[in-house]
Design an enzyme around this catalytic site. Sequence first.
Site, mmCIF file in Angstrom:
data_model
loop_
_atom_site.group_PDB
_atom_site.id
_atom_site.type_symbol
_atom_site.label_atom_id
_atom_site.label_comp_id
_atom_site.label_asym_id
_atom_site.label_seq_id
_atom_site.Cartn_x
_atom_site.Cartn_y
_atom_site.Cartn_z
ATOM 1 C CB CYS A 50 2.225 14.669 -12.254
ATOM 2 S SG CYS A 50 1.253 14.869 -13.764
ATOM 3 C CB CYS A 53 -0.294 11.173 -15.062
ATOM 4 S SG CYS A 53 0.945 12.215 -15.846
ATOM 5 C CG ASP A 453 2.703 -3.045 16.603
ATOM 6 O OD1 ASP A 453 1.758 -3.660 17.123
ATOM 7 O OD2 ASP A 453 3.823 -3.545 16.384
ATOM 8 C CG ASP A 637 1.907 -3.514 12.845
ATOM 9 O OD1 ASP A 637 0.860 -3.578 13.502
ATOM 10 O OD2 ASP A 637 3.026 -3.797 13.305
#
Length: 734
Positions: A50, A53, A453, A637
């Site tokens: 999480c 953490c 793109d 990309d």
Amino acid sequence: MTDSTYTAPPTPSACPACDAAPMARRLAASGAREDAGQGRLMLSLPGVHCGLCITTVERALEGHPGVRSARVNLTLRRATVEADPGVTADALMETVRGVGYEAHELESSALSTTATDRQGRELLMRLAVAGFAAMNVMLLSVAVWSGAADATRDLFHWISAAIAIPAIGFSGQPFFRSARSALRHGRLNMDVPITLAILLALGTSLYETAHSGEHAYFDAAISLTFFLLAGRYLDHRTRAIARSAAEELAALEVPRAERLVDGVSETVNVAELAAGDLIRVRPGGRMPVDGVITEGTSEIDRSLLTGETVPVFAEPGREVSAGEVNLTGPLTVRVTAAGRDSSLHRMADLVAMAESTKNRYTSLADRAAGLYAPGVHILSLVAGVGWYLYTGDARLAINIAAAVLIITCPCALGLAVPAVTTAASGRLFRNGMLIKDGTALERLAEVDTVVFDKTGTLTLGTPVLEDADAVPEDTLRLAAGLAGGTSHPLARAICEAAQERGFVAREVEDVIEVPGYGAEGRWRGRRVRIGRAAWVGAQPTARTATWLAVEGEAPVCFTFSDRLRPGAEAAVQGLKDAGLSVALISGDAGPAVRDFAERLGIEDVTAEALPADKAARVIALREAGRRVLMVGDGLNDTAALAAAHASISPASALDAARVASDIVLLGEDISSLASAVITARSAVVRIRENFTIATVYNVIAVPIAIAGLATPLAAALAMSASSITVSLNSLRLR
């Protein structure tokens, strides 16, 4: 053999991508490596799950002497640490263990998903055990509720205990371990109240059973465990699907190369190559290094780096980058950068950095969890102590404290996001989209700018002959007969155009392919050629084109455009209607990109962009406060996809681009992009509604439990009702 100082300028090409500078030159011009003088260490963190953490581990690592920066990638459960040379992995692992998390050293070149896969199997196994046990205990509870009394009731309670206690001991281990670790290091997390609720329910039930009490709550404890494991497993599945794009990029690196020493070839590891070495790259081979061609002519597939599918003419003096593919002829290349210094490896570093940045995003569930745990403990403690001081009855006080913990147990909160994500993922899947990341829907709902793109994304990446109907039949049949002898994409487009018009290709004799130039043969005693402008004696054009030349006649030009992807126009218009700004960025030449953008109604256009340019544009928009959705498909990309707030790739994309994205388009049609944004926005609304339901439920139920009006069993039923309500609300997305 050509001297290494030869730097002849590249021949102008019909392909706009051919005139783009290789990525290696742009990356080299960006300056010295950012990590110069630093050491990079990788740690595997199997226990993080999480946002809290992430914060805990990063603060601990950044507080370690000599550490310059630390980033935790939640998807991969690993930390990347930039530190002074004297810092060791052992010291960092001790630091991480000091805040309660397991840590192992990880080689940056050996990323693995084995631990994640094992964790998923373990969660599923524990969920199955809890579900089976819950069904059996509930059957016994029905008998008790139906009026079983005295010895019969006690027998059913003891049987329930025999089923529930070992099942909870096994299935609840993820919560127990996490809670124990948190308490050992003086902090709280969501698993602490969960563990307390389960243990109190079991303890109260055992006490009641041992004293022939009327009520036992084994069904509440095992049902609670089952519901929480279901939410944990749903969350795990959404995370486990996403692999690292940096890992996929690393897989493209060629481990060995053929080095030339005094004209004799030897196979060596790429790590042994140094600048100035000569290597040979055979047809079909991938470039292992960045370098300059010194001998040979061929065509280079640079689609991984530029996104353009038309091969590039390669001759002495042209720069090449690691990852490009040599198509037709053998080449001798002088090395300029190899191994960690190559452009491909630097791109992997860039992607890993962007992935870590994206994974610092804090979901709504993580933000709610940060406020939840302390409040639950305080309420339960106050209720238990208060009732004990008021009545002096420890049994009653423990029952009420357990009821408060159970009734406020975060089942609804734990299911709020996974349930919506599962429902929304199913809806998008039916529309041809696959969600890969647990927070993707929330991030997609927040976007206000879409960057496309061009090649392979808004187009299919395959050239199509323009004005094919206007080409004379004899010319097209002859071109098809000559083009049939080569596999070049433009040649295939000519053959397809002839087939669509029902023309049979001319029979051309002695057809041979000339690497890097085209094909030639003889027809009716005359030499015929199809290929590059300079080779056939024609003047180059800025458009993507090839020429047919019959001996004694003027060359004929064939121009090509990229095939528009189905639904592209609808996607752009739908996104605009949804209030989003739309931009186009491409590695293609300016005129072609602007013409294409005008066709789709896109005003914000960037042409001749290399991978670093695309990532820089996305980062610039992000720093300007925009939430960017990047839609792309190529290696060029990948960094931009990882740097964007949310990202989408078609299923036909390169693996590295596909795994860097949050959502994958499963078909060719992209018209559903706008509906994906709308679905994501609806999903976030449902998530917030679920949090509201959970909040209202607690506002009503907690006072009842504190007042002593709810037994642990009633609390478990109320908790289950809130979880079911949240799940039903989530299904409204379907």
